[in-house]
Design a protein around this motif. Structure first.
Motif, mmCIF file in Angstrom:
data_model
loop_
_atom_site.group_PDB
_atom_site.id
_atom_site.type_symbol
_atom_site.label_atom_id
_atom_site.label_comp_id
_atom_site.label_asym_id
_atom_site.label_seq_id
_atom_site.Cartn_x
_atom_site.Cartn_y
_atom_site.Cartn_z
ATOM 1 N N ALA B 107 -2.882 -66.657 2.150
ATOM 2 C CA ALA B 107 -1.779 -65.713 2.030
ATOM 3 C C ALA B 107 -1.807 -64.678 3.144
ATOM 4 O O ALA B 107 -2.880 -64.226 3.564
ATOM 5 C CB ALA B 107 -1.840 -65.006 0.671
ATOM 6 N N ASP B 111 3.468 -62.308 2.441
ATOM 7 C CA ASP B 111 3.611 -63.174 1.275
ATOM 8 C C ASP B 111 3.397 -62.418 -0.029
ATOM 9 O O ASP B 111 3.699 -62.939 -1.110
ATOM 10 C CB ASP B 111 2.602 -64.333 1.360
ATOM 11 C CG ASP B 111 2.815 -65.184 2.596
ATOM 12 O OD1 ASP B 111 1.823 -65.552 3.256
ATOM 13 O OD2 ASP B 111 3.996 -65.486 2.887
ATOM 14 N N MET B 127 3.809 -66.052 -5.187
ATOM 15 C CA MET B 127 2.928 -67.032 -4.531
ATOM 16 C C MET B 127 2.173 -67.843 -5.582
ATOM 17 O O MET B 127 1.986 -69.042 -5.438
ATOM 18 C CB MET B 127 1.912 -66.279 -3.671
ATOM 19 C CG MET B 127 2.405 -66.014 -2.289
ATOM 20 S SD MET B 127 1.179 -66.505 -1.085
ATOM 21 C CE MET B 127 2.158 -67.510 -0.034
#
Lengths: 641, 410
Positions: B107, B111, B127
């Motif tokens: 990540a 994100d 996510m």
């Protein structure tokens, strides 16, 4: 005039008033009734005329001022014709036209620190005074107080205002606006506001003097702190009461906002969300300004929601054809000529892809047809084109077979490329002898209805200039239809040269110490680089049926180049090609797609069509790697070098 | 912590191939102002020369690229836009399938919805709810990534540690200056857990660690301090390991390849350029949008007695042209190597001697590599120094290719 330094080069900001060819057709200096005399409404006009906040975006000469002026009462009353009645019925508001004035930007002209508050305040005061003066002008028009140079035949939104009511109104306005009015009439108020502008200028000079001599600042008069919205609200209410007309809508038309100080521009752009709803704001500005970031804030007015956005440039040329045809009709009638189709007046262009253009009594693709001749000529001169034909299995002796199929569409689509390569490319078998001139004259390529309409980009000023020039030359040569192609092409080339010469005059001051070889020096340089790169791609390089013909400003494009492209965009040298639903006013050019204007494209032997995009940095790098376009017969090119 | 078994194995056991991209910044256009990237979900994808996603698909197909692993170092979407994140993740999964590769990612700061633009309380929820699971498809490993800030994926001869350097974004004290979302971090507790996880012996010949943020400040680049807090501890940890590591990261959008700090087992750092972000500032004209293929020839490392060697190929994105072999001016050149640390002066001496012994005194670079195969794995910066040394001190003329010499002569 605003400037910024980028890599040692001082770039003149968009606040500089860009030059424009055919200045005599500039509506800025015309009265509304003069504008109305020859006005042909484009489709945009009806959108702009709606009672909604509007942002009108277009380069210089695209007709923004004309369109705004036509919303005013004097123009609507003086306008004749079938569209005029429709406009008078549709426009149920009173328009107040406010052109941008240089006095709104008051700066300290001396050395050392400025009194930071006084100058912008005085500039704001000048702006507010101009707005109120224009408002009073609108009051006078509505109440019939203006001196008419002609009889208005179609009264529109007139109001009755007695002498007593006018005196009371004038007193109310004088009190609220802190005006010393000597004659209690609307004319007296108008004059007092003009005197105030003079007073503001004097105050600015006094403040400058005191600042220069480091004397204490004097207190500014109360009127400096008037805000135009509140003052205008009061003025409108007072007028409607005095004239007993009831509450109505008032459209504030702000023209050429790219010349206005950033603070005023930001205030007006934000106005749709924040202002009294009796006011409609219609703003005209150029397509690009770094200071238009105000439109990108989350709380900013949004196109389609808070305001209507009208683009006056046509990325796709066909979108401007309707307007061109209407304007042509008017020009023919003005010369007492029959109103005939454009194709009859100018003939068809080799750049046309309209299937209708290719229908003839006999097949348009037959062995003796113009298309076949063009293709055969190029295949003799251009080996890469021969290879293409072979790979596609195209037999030039049998083009007419399957003329209604996809093959016919392909052939038509390539015709523009074939035409420019035939016209400007040396034969592969020619020895490269710079001194040897081609025996043929420069081709009259940019002729025919399509080509002319494309070249003018839907720009009324350009259209009138070029077509007027063609008509004058045709009259001198003996009028006949279609007008001779060399006459047409010569006018396009002249206009193209004039336009490029104008671009050369946009000042860019270079710091020679920091200036590096190869960097563009001005707007014309960057346009030239792009034009030459596309010329290599389309004309002199190996034949490609789908060449690049537009560019995207990518990350790797130098900041100087991008700044210059902003000026080119605002002057009409390049045209923005937005994505569907894309932004119409730009605060940054990066990531956006553009093409050369077709008038500029003609100077580089390029066809007027929207081809696919390539990154700008990559496009310009092709110039560094391959050097001069040795395969191009520069003697035949109309371009400016 | 690690997954030693995998249904997918390298097609060529002696070479591990890794496709790498980072910092896509996908968004849903049109953008109000400057678009954040060229990866606009709203744009039609039928023109592979106009959009980097179909452009990459075309590159993979025409060049017949294959990989064991497709690695993405974060910032899939711009400013955590949910639709764009799904769009990008779907593209990465399709691309992995095309490459025949396993997809792994980590990540990035973009994100995590650390400013709560789309959610009032769960910065990581988007996510964590991606399908297939992010950052790896194995749920157990994904859970470990989110819970422990790292997980280890192993398959055959390669081992990959995925570290979440944006683990604390959306958390942290409101009073922290700078705010937590302004930089990366690896907590000391994570370092300790990672140390325990790496202690058992491994048969992995290629050891990779992927993070979003760069683990150490690089002069002239890191003016905003957004590198990983405590990143030096990570470098030290890997330097003390028995294996030689390659750290692959993104975030700065500046392509580069260099040694980490420490002794001769300090990890290598492969900094990815951005795949498709619109580059800004002074890097705009000197860094490109890049995609990479890394190769780790295990047999070559073994025969050369080097712990880790590799080659890379880079492609640049150009609107209208698609993905093309990178040039030296775009960050990392079109091709290069890493893993050989021999001093450039010593290399230049050996090369110059080889040239002088020949008659005529001309040698191709391939002939140099035949005699000194380790030179293939010199880093681009070292190769450039060798060139300078040859030309200025050894009077050897160097004909230069795309990032490496082609011919040398007196």
């Amino acid at each position: 005039m605003g400037c910024g330094v980028s890599h040692g080069v001082v770039i003149v900001s968009a606040a500089f008033e860009l030059p424009s060819q055919f200045e005599t057709f500039n509506a800025r200096s015309l009265r509304p009734d003069e504008v109305a005399r020859t006005f042909v409404p484009p489709e945009h006009f009806w959108t702009i005329a709606k009672p909604s906040h509007t942002m009108i975006v277009g380069p210089r000469g695209s007709g923004k001022t004309t369109l705004l002026k036509m919303l005013q009462q004097p123009a609507l009353e003086a306008w004749h014709g079938e569209d005029a009645g429709r406009a008078r019925r549709q426009i149920g508001y009173t328009s107040v036209f406010i052109p941008t004035d240089r006095s709104w930007q008051i700066r300290f002209g001396g050395v050392g620190p400025a009194n930071s508050d006084a100058f912008p305040r005085l500039g704001q005061a000048a702006f507010s005074t101009h707005v109120l003066r224009a408002l009073v002008g609108a009051f006078r028009h509505r109440s019939g107080r203006t001196v008419d140079l002609m009889i208005h035949r179609f009264p529109h939104r007139r109001a009755q205002l007695s002498g007593k009511a006018e005196r009371e109104l004038s007193s109310t306005l004088a009190g609220a606006w802190r005006l010393p009015v000597s004659v209690p009439t609307l004319a007296g108020v108008h004059l007092a506001l003009t005197e105030r502008l003079m007073e503001i200028r004097m105050l600015a000079l006094q403040v400058e003097d005191r600042t220069r001599h480091q004397l204490p600042a004097t207190e500014l008069p109360e009127f400096v702190y008037l805000t135009f919205v509140e003052a205008a609200v009061l003025g409108v209410e007072a007028f409607e009461t005095a004239a007993n007309v009831g509450s109505g809508k008032w459209a504030m038309l702000f023209d050429e906002l790219e010349l206005a100080p950033a603070a005023i521009r930001t205030e007006l752009i934000s106005a749709p969300r924040s202002v009294d709803d009796r006011f409609i704001f219609k703003l005209s500005l150029s397509p690009f300004s770094k200071e238009l970031g105000a439109l990108e804030r989350p709380d900013a007015p949004a196109p389609g929601h808070d305001f209507v956005s009208v683009q006056l440039s046509y990325p796709r040329k066909e979108d401007g054809y309707g307007f061109c045809r209407a304007l042509l009709s008017q020009m023919l009638r003005a010369r007492n000529l029959s109103d005939v189709p454009a194709e009859e007046v100018f003939g068809r262009s080799v750049f046309s892809t309209d299937p209708v253009a290719y229908r003839k009594g006999k097949s348009a693709y037959g062995p003796d047809s113009a298309i076949t001749r063009d293709y055969k000529e190029l295949s003799r001169r251009d080996e890469s084109f021969r290879v293409y034909l072979d790979e596609r299995g195209i037999d030039l002796n049998n083009l007419h077979e399957g003329s209604h199929s996809q093959r016919a569409a392909e052939v038509r689509k390539l015709r523009a490329l074939v035409a420019v390569r035939n016209a400007f490319r040396r034969a592969d078998t020619d020895e490269h002898k710079p001194q040897r001139l081609r025996s043929r004259k420069a081709p009259a390529l940019y002729a025919g209805a399509d080509a002319l309409f494309a070249a003018v980009e839907g720009n009324p000023r350009l259209f009138i200039g070029i077509i007027g020039g063609i008509f004058d030359a045709a009259t001198g040569a003996g009028w006949r239809y279609p007008i001779s192609r060399p006459i047409q092409s010569r006018e396009v080339e002249r206009a193209s040269h004039r336009f490029l010469a104008l671009l050369r005059t946009i000042p860019v001051i270079s710091d020679e110490g920091a200036f590096q070889q190869g960097r563009p020096k001005g707007v014309l340089d960057v346009i030239r680089n792009i034009g030459e790169a596309f010329r290599k791609e389309i004309v002199s390089g190996p034949f490609d049926p789908e060449p690049f013909g537009s560019f995207t400003v990518d990350s790797h494009s130098a900041e100087t180049t991008v700044d210059l492209l902003g000026l080119a965009l605002n002057s009409g040298g390049i045209v923005y090609v937005p994505d569907p639903d894309g932004a119409e006013v730009l605060s940054s050019l990066r990531g956006k797609r553009f093409r050369l204007s077709y008038l500029v494209a003609a100077a580089y032997g390029l066809p007027p069509r929207l081809d696919k995009a390539v990154s700008l940095s990559r496009l310009l790098s092709t110039l560094e790697h391959s050097g001069a376009s040795g395969d191009v017969d520069v003697q035949r090119l109309p371009g400016i070098n | 912590m690690s997954d030693a078994a995998s249904p997918e194995s390298s097609q060529d056991e002696s070479i591990v191939r890794v496709a790498v991209l980072s910092d896509i910044h996908a968004f849903h256009g049109p953008a109000k102002g400057e678009p954040p990237s060229y990866a606009d979900e709203a744009k039609a994808e039928d023109q592979w020369r106009q959009h980097p996603f179909p452009g990459l698909t075309a590159l993979i197909k025409t060049s017949k690229l294959k990989a064991d692993l497709l690695l993405c170092c974060g910032d899939l979407a711009d400013k955590a836009e949910p639709g764009a994140m799904k769009y990008c993740w779907a593209f990465l999964n399709e691309t992995a399938k095309l490459l025949g590769a396993r997809l792994c990612a980590t990540a990035g700061n973009h994100d995590i919805d650390s400013r709560y633009g789309y959610n009032a309380f769960d910065a990581r929820g988007m996510m964590q709810n991606l399908t297939p699971t992010f950052p790896v498809r194995e749920g157990r490993l994904a859970d470990q990534y989110w819970a422990r800030q790292f997980c280890i994926v192993q398959s055959g001869s390669w081992r990959l540690v995925l570290v979440n350097s944006a683990a604390y974004h959306g958390q942290g004290s409101d009073d922290a200056q700078p705010p937590e979302y302004a930089h990366g971090r690896i907590a000391q507790s994570t370092i300790e857990r990672l140390k325990d996880a790496l202690t058992p012996p491994t048969n992995a010949a290629v050891n990779l660690l992927a993070i979003h943020h760069h683990p150490m400040a690089i002069g002239g680049v890191d003016e905003d301090g957004s590198y990983m807090a405590n990143g030096e501890a990570l470098i030290d940890l890997l330097a003390m390991d028995r294996q030689m590591w390659l750290i692959i990261h993104g975030h700065r959008h500046v392509p580069r390849l260099l040694h980490g700090q420490g002794g001769n087992n300090a990890p290598l750092l492969f900094g990815c350029g951005s795949f498709s972000a619109l580059l800004r500032g002074r890097w705009a004209t000197s860094a490109g949008n890049q995609f990479y293929m890394l190769e780790f020839p295990i047999g070559a490392a073994s025969s050369l007695g080097l712990p880790l060697v590799g080659r890379f190929r880079s492609w640049d994105w150009h609107i209208g042209l698609g993905w093309e072999h990178a040039t030296e001016s775009s960050g990392l050149p079109g091709a290069g190597g890493f893993g050989c640390r021999e001093h450039s002066g010593a290399v230049a001496t050996k090369v110059a001697d080889l040239v002088r012994k020949r008659s005529p005194a001309t040698v191709s670079w391939l002939e140099v590599l035949a005699k000194y195969p380790q030179f293939e794995f010199l880093m681009p910066a070292d190769i450039a120094r060798v060139r300078t040394e040859l030309e200025s001190s050894k009077s050897i003329r160097v004909q230069w290719g795309a990032g490496y010499p082609t011919e040398l002569s007196l």
